[in-house]
Design a protein around this motif. Sequence first.
Motif, PDB file in Angstrom:
ATOM      1  N   GLY A 198      43.160  39.053  29.858  1.00 38.60           N
ATOM      2  CA  GLY A 198      41.802  37.945  29.849  1.00 38.60           C
ATOM      3  C   GLY A 198      41.952  36.937  29.247  1.00 38.60           C
ATOM      4  N   ALA A 199      43.062  36.711  28.243  1.00 37.71           N
ATOM      5  CA  ALA A 199      43.131  35.516  27.580  1.00 37.71           C
ATOM      6  C   ALA A 199      43.725  34.541  28.695  1.00 37.71           C
ATOM      7  N   ARG A 200      44.789  34.901  29.419  1.00 39.70           N
ATOM      8  CA  ARG A 200      45.222  33.894  30.330  1.00 39.70           C
ATOM      9  C   ARG A 200      44.505  33.446  31.284  1.00 39.70           C
ATOM     10  N   GLN A 227      38.975  29.337  23.618  1.00 44.29           N
ATOM     11  CA  GLN A 227      39.680  28.004  23.672  1.00 44.29           C
ATOM     12  C   GLN A 227      40.880  27.998  22.649  1.00 44.29           C
ATOM     13  N   LEU A 228      41.946  27.545  23.174  1.00 46.78           N
ATOM     14  CA  LEU A 228      43.019  27.545  22.451  1.00 46.78           C
ATOM     15  C   LEU A 228      43.596  26.086  22.443  1.00 46.78           C
ATOM     16  N   SER A 229      44.316  25.258  21.664  1.00 52.31           N
ATOM     17  CA  SER A 229      45.116  24.208  21.534  1.00 52.31           C
ATOM     18  C   SER A 229      46.023  24.308  22.718  1.00 52.31           C
ATOM     19  N   ALA A 230      46.388  22.824  23.311  1.00 50.67           N
ATOM     20  CA  ALA A 230      47.483  23.245  24.318  1.00 50.67           C
ATOM     21  C   ALA A 230      48.695  23.788  23.937  1.00 50.67           C
ATOM     22  N   ASP A 231      49.121  23.569  22.557  1.00 54.05           N
ATOM     23  CA  ASP A 231      50.485  24.174  22.131  1.00 54.05           C
ATOM     24  C   ASP A 231      50.094  25.541  21.926  1.00 54.05           C
ATOM     25  N   THR A 275      48.124  27.623  23.965  1.00 50.38           N
ATOM     26  CA  THR A 275      47.849  27.701  25.427  1.00 50.38           C
ATOM     27  C   THR A 275      49.498  28.221  25.727  1.00 50.38           C
ATOM     28  N   ASP A 276      50.122  27.233  25.677  1.00 50.32           N
ATOM     29  CA  ASP A 276      51.625  27.257  25.947  1.00 50.32           C
ATOM     30  C   ASP A 276      52.457  28.569  25.337  1.00 50.32           C
ATOM     31  N   GLY A 277      52.034  28.691  23.979  1.00 47.68           N
ATOM     32  CA  GLY A 277      52.426  29.846  23.295  1.00 47.68           C
ATOM     33  C   GLY A 277      51.886  31.170  23.879  1.00 47.68           C
ATOM     34  N   LEU A 278      50.592  31.227  24.313  1.00 49.96           N
ATOM     35  CA  LEU A 278      50.293  32.377  25.179  1.00 49.96           C
ATOM     36  C   LEU A 278      51.194  32.907  26.041  1.00 49.96           C
ATOM     37  N   ARG A 279      51.310  31.688  27.166  1.00 48.44           N
ATOM     38  CA  ARG A 279      52.102  32.003  28.419  1.00 48.44           C
ATOM     39  C   ARG A 279      53.472  32.363  27.842  1.00 48.44           C
TER      40      ARG A 279
END
Length: 193
Positions: A27-29, A130-134, A136-140
């Motif tokens: 869901g987060a992605r 909402q996540l920061s760009a970093d 978001t990258d960490g989530l992926r």
Amino acid sequence: MGLALGLALGLGAALAASAAPVVDGKGARKLVFKPDGAEVAVVDLPFLSEADRKTLVVVGAQQPYYGAIAVAPTEGLRSRATLAAANYHDVDAARVAALRGCDAARKPEGAPCVIAAEIRPKGWEPRALQLSADATDGLRSEYGRRGGPRAMAISPSTGRWAVIKGQGAASRALEACADQSGATDCRIAVEDR
């Protein structure tokens, strides 16, 4: 260019923790924006020249979202007080950090700092997460798609985050987030059990 921008990564004032719901990794992605590319919304301020506005767009687009740029109105854009706060989980936290840093650096006799630009993901629209760009990258990359219990904790006031996998992931992610930033507002944003 001569623009004195201080980048405040992870240096922000304490904000109340958001009551946003915890979502699972899948869901987060779906909710977060791509970690690359930012758009800049310049505020219409009478003391900014057309060249200043263009500079804000160029400089802001190079920063990771979410962010804000604060300026001391009586000193102008090229002041040492001008400050960009970037890589937060929302614009509001970035605004607080930018204003705090700018006001600390401006001349005492001058007017308080104001927000001159906001930095958001390309195609921004309100979303439940909402996540920061970093982050978001960490989530992926770090959080992954499979593999048992895992959790991502974030600090809204600092922009910091932590991903932990394995048993007790949520409590260990909260601890890691606080240890990284000294923040007292870390909360779980993403969790798979």
